[in-house]
Design a protein around this motif. Structure first.
Motif, PDB file in Angstrom:
ATOM      1  N   VAL A 102      60.280  23.357  38.467  1.00 37.11           N
ATOM      2  CA  VAL A 102      60.803  24.508  37.736  1.00 37.11           C
ATOM      3  C   VAL A 102      62.131  24.856  38.392  1.00 37.11           C
ATOM      4  O   VAL A 102      62.215  24.946  39.620  1.00 37.11           O
ATOM      5  CB  VAL A 102      59.842  25.713  37.818  1.00 37.11           C
ATOM      6  N   TYR A 103      63.182  25.039  37.596  1.00 37.46           N
ATOM      7  CA  TYR A 103      64.494  25.272  38.195  1.00 37.46           C
ATOM      8  C   TYR A 103      65.260  26.358  37.449  1.00 37.46           C
ATOM      9  O   TYR A 103      65.046  26.610  36.261  1.00 37.46           O
ATOM     10  CB  TYR A 103      65.325  23.984  38.192  1.00 37.46           C
ATOM     11  N   LEU A 104      66.162  27.006  38.186  1.00 36.51           N
ATOM     12  CA  LEU A 104      67.113  27.963  37.625  1.00 36.51           C
ATOM     13  C   LEU A 104      68.477  27.635  38.236  1.00 36.51           C
ATOM     14  O   LEU A 104      68.600  27.530  39.462  1.00 36.51           O
ATOM     15  CB  LEU A 104      66.695  29.395  37.947  1.00 36.51           C
ATOM     16  N   ARG A 105      69.460  27.463  37.385  1.00 41.02           N
ATOM     17  CA  ARG A 105      70.786  27.059  37.848  1.00 41.02           C
ATOM     18  C   ARG A 105      71.831  28.089  37.430  1.00 41.02           C
ATOM     19  O   ARG A 105      71.802  28.595  36.313  1.00 41.02           O
ATOM     20  CB  ARG A 105      71.145  25.691  37.266  1.00 41.02           C
ATOM     21  N   ALA A 112      69.797  35.585  41.979  1.00 40.51           N
ATOM     22  CA  ALA A 112      70.687  35.137  40.912  1.00 40.51           C
ATOM     23  C   ALA A 112      70.669  36.185  39.811  1.00 40.51           C
ATOM     24  O   ALA A 112      69.663  36.329  39.105  1.00 40.51           O
ATOM     25  CB  ALA A 112      70.242  33.788  40.367  1.00 40.51           C
ATOM     26  N   PRO A 113      71.743  36.956  39.658  1.00 37.58           N
ATOM     27  CA  PRO A 113      71.802  37.952  38.573  1.00 37.58           C
ATOM     28  C   PRO A 113      71.899  37.266  37.221  1.00 37.58           C
ATOM     29  O   PRO A 113      72.378  36.129  37.117  1.00 37.58           O
ATOM     30  CB  PRO A 113      73.070  38.748  38.893  1.00 37.58           C
ATOM     31  N   TRP A 114      71.468  37.964  36.171  1.00 39.41           N
ATOM     32  CA  TRP A 114      71.452  37.353  34.842  1.00 39.41           C
ATOM     33  C   TRP A 114      72.837  36.894  34.397  1.00 39.41           C
ATOM     34  O   TRP A 114      72.969  35.876  33.716  1.00 39.41           O
ATOM     35  CB  TRP A 114      70.865  38.313  33.809  1.00 39.41           C
ATOM     36  N   ALA A 115      73.870  37.608  34.795  1.00 42.63           N
ATOM     37  CA  ALA A 115      75.230  37.233  34.391  1.00 42.63           C
ATOM     38  C   ALA A 115      75.621  35.864  34.933  1.00 42.63           C
ATOM     39  O   ALA A 115      76.488  35.187  34.359  1.00 42.63           O
ATOM     40  CB  ALA A 115      76.227  38.289  34.877  1.00 42.63           C
ATOM     41  N   ALA A 116      74.989  35.428  36.032  1.00 49.15           N
ATOM     42  CA  ALA A 116      75.350  34.153  36.646  1.00 49.15           C
ATOM     43  C   ALA A 116      74.460  32.997  36.211  1.00 49.15           C
ATOM     44  O   ALA A 116      74.789  31.829  36.440  1.00 49.15           O
ATOM     45  CB  ALA A 116      75.303  34.289  38.168  1.00 49.15           C
ATOM     46  N   VAL A 117      73.319  33.302  35.594  1.00 47.79           N
ATOM     47  CA  VAL A 117      72.363  32.247  35.242  1.00 47.79           C
ATOM     48  C   VAL A 117      72.864  31.443  34.037  1.00 47.79           C
ATOM     49  O   VAL A 117      73.263  32.005  33.021  1.00 47.79           O
ATOM     50  CB  VAL A 117      70.979  32.856  34.923  1.00 47.79           C
ATOM     51  N   SER A 118      72.850  30.113  34.172  1.00 51.30           N
ATOM     52  CA  SER A 118      73.294  29.257  33.070  1.00 51.30           C
ATOM     53  C   SER A 118      72.166  28.455  32.450  1.00 51.30           C
ATOM     54  O   SER A 118      72.204  28.130  31.270  1.00 51.30           O
ATOM     55  CB  SER A 118      74.371  28.283  33.557  1.00 51.30           C
ATOM     56  N   GLU A 119      71.142  28.129  33.250  1.00 50.78           N
ATOM     57  CA  GLU A 119      70.086  27.265  32.713  1.00 50.78           C
ATOM     58  C   GLU A 119      68.784  27.492  33.469  1.00 50.78           C
ATOM     59  O   GLU A 119      68.778  27.635  34.692  1.00 50.78           O
ATOM     60  CB  GLU A 119      70.506  25.798  32.834  1.00 50.78           C
ATOM     61  N   VAL A 120      67.687  27.510  32.727  1.00 54.17           N
ATOM     62  CA  VAL A 120      66.346  27.609  33.305  1.00 54.17           C
ATOM     63  C   VAL A 120      65.467  26.601  32.586  1.00 54.17           C
ATOM     64  O   VAL A 120      65.537  26.483  31.355  1.00 54.17           O
ATOM     65  CB  VAL A 120      65.742  29.022  33.133  1.00 54.17           C
ATOM     66  N   GLY A 121      64.650  25.863  33.319  1.00 53.93           N
ATOM     67  CA  GLY A 121      63.814  24.868  32.641  1.00 53.93           C
ATOM     68  C   GLY A 121      62.773  24.252  33.553  1.00 53.93           C
ATOM     69  O   GLY A 121      62.624  24.635  34.723  1.00 53.93           O
TER      70      GLY A 121
END
Length: 258
Positions: free
Chosen positions: A216-219, A201-210
């Motif tokens: 632990v998730y990255l969306r 997941a490139p940074w440009a596509a990441v919307s949420e991390v928590g």
């Protein structure tokens, strides 16, 4: 909870600074004590009955009842003995610059800088039941110290995570800025994005991390990619979330020329 003098002396020898908070083992031993009391009472009643039978020269019921009484009383003694050391010794003492751990095996004294990672997970066996927390601390030398069954275990996990992750974050950020890849559990983080199990997941596509409900998730913004991991398998999950948030923000700023 007060800080015992031996704990204060050990902390002073390692220059851990002022005492902050003490956490004691959950009084889970109360269950053992309750069962010990019930078994002891039943054993005593059976012992009186056995004595009465034998006194009346009735060995047929007397001997089996006496054997059963001995079993109950032996179980009560075993449970009471199992409980005593747990409740008496297990504790975690937080200081400004480290921790002192007491308990089986005498885990010792550790400065914050000598702790490499913390993982925290909780299991709730029933909808309204008590959550049982497991905290694992790994030292810089690879030693794993497992904590759990503590009163206020969630607060203990948060305190340990904040101290250790707070020190790990700048170190990991510097490594990434130097072009290295930092691995936190199943996640690999670098200047371009996050990867897990071959999915990137490139940074440009990441919307949420928590972190939520032990995960632990990255969306991504399109919800086509969701990278997840159990918190207990993600060392320094707090540092991971903070790293991703910082790098994502930095990428956005660079894109807009800020």
């Amino acid at each position: 909870m007060s800080f015992p003098e031996p704990v204060l002396e050990r902390a002073a020898a390692r220059r851990l600074g002022e005492p902050v908070r003490a956490f004691t083992a959950r009084a889970g031993g109360r269950r053992y004590l309750a069962w010990a009391a019930l078994l002891g009472l039943a054993g005593a009643v059976l012992a009186l009955a056995a004595t009465s039978y034998l006194r009346d020269d009735r060995p047929e019921p007397g001997v089996p009842v006496a054997v059963l009484s001995a079993g109950y009383l032996g179980g009560a003694v075993w449970l009471a003995g199992r409980t005593a050391p747990r409740g008496r010794r297990r504790a975690v003492y937080l200081f400004k610059d480290g921790i002192v751990l007491t308990g089986p095996g005498d885990p010792g004294v550790h400065q914050w800088d000598t702790l490499a990672s913390v993982t925290v997970s909780g299991v709730q066996r029933a909808a309204r039941g008590t959550t049982r927390w497991t905290i694992t601390v790994t030292t810089s030398e690879g030693e794993r110290i497992r904590l759990g069954d503590f009163a206020d275990a969630h607060e203990l996990g948060e305190a340990l995570s904040a101290e250790v992750a707070g020190r790990a974050f700048p170190r990991h950020l510097a490594e990434i800025e130097a072009g290295e890849t930092v691995r936190l559990g199943p996640f690999a983080v670098d200047l371009d994005g996050v990867e897990k199990d071959g999915v990137r997941a490139p940074w440009a596509a990441v919307s949420e991390v928590g972190i939520d409900n032990g995960m632990v998730y990255l969306r991504t913004a399109d919800d086509l990619q969701v990278l997840t991991s159990i918190a207990s398998r993600t060392p320094n999950a707090v540092a991971f979330v903070e790293l991703c948030s910082r790098l994502r923000e930095r990428h956005t700023e660079n894109e807009h020329g800020l």
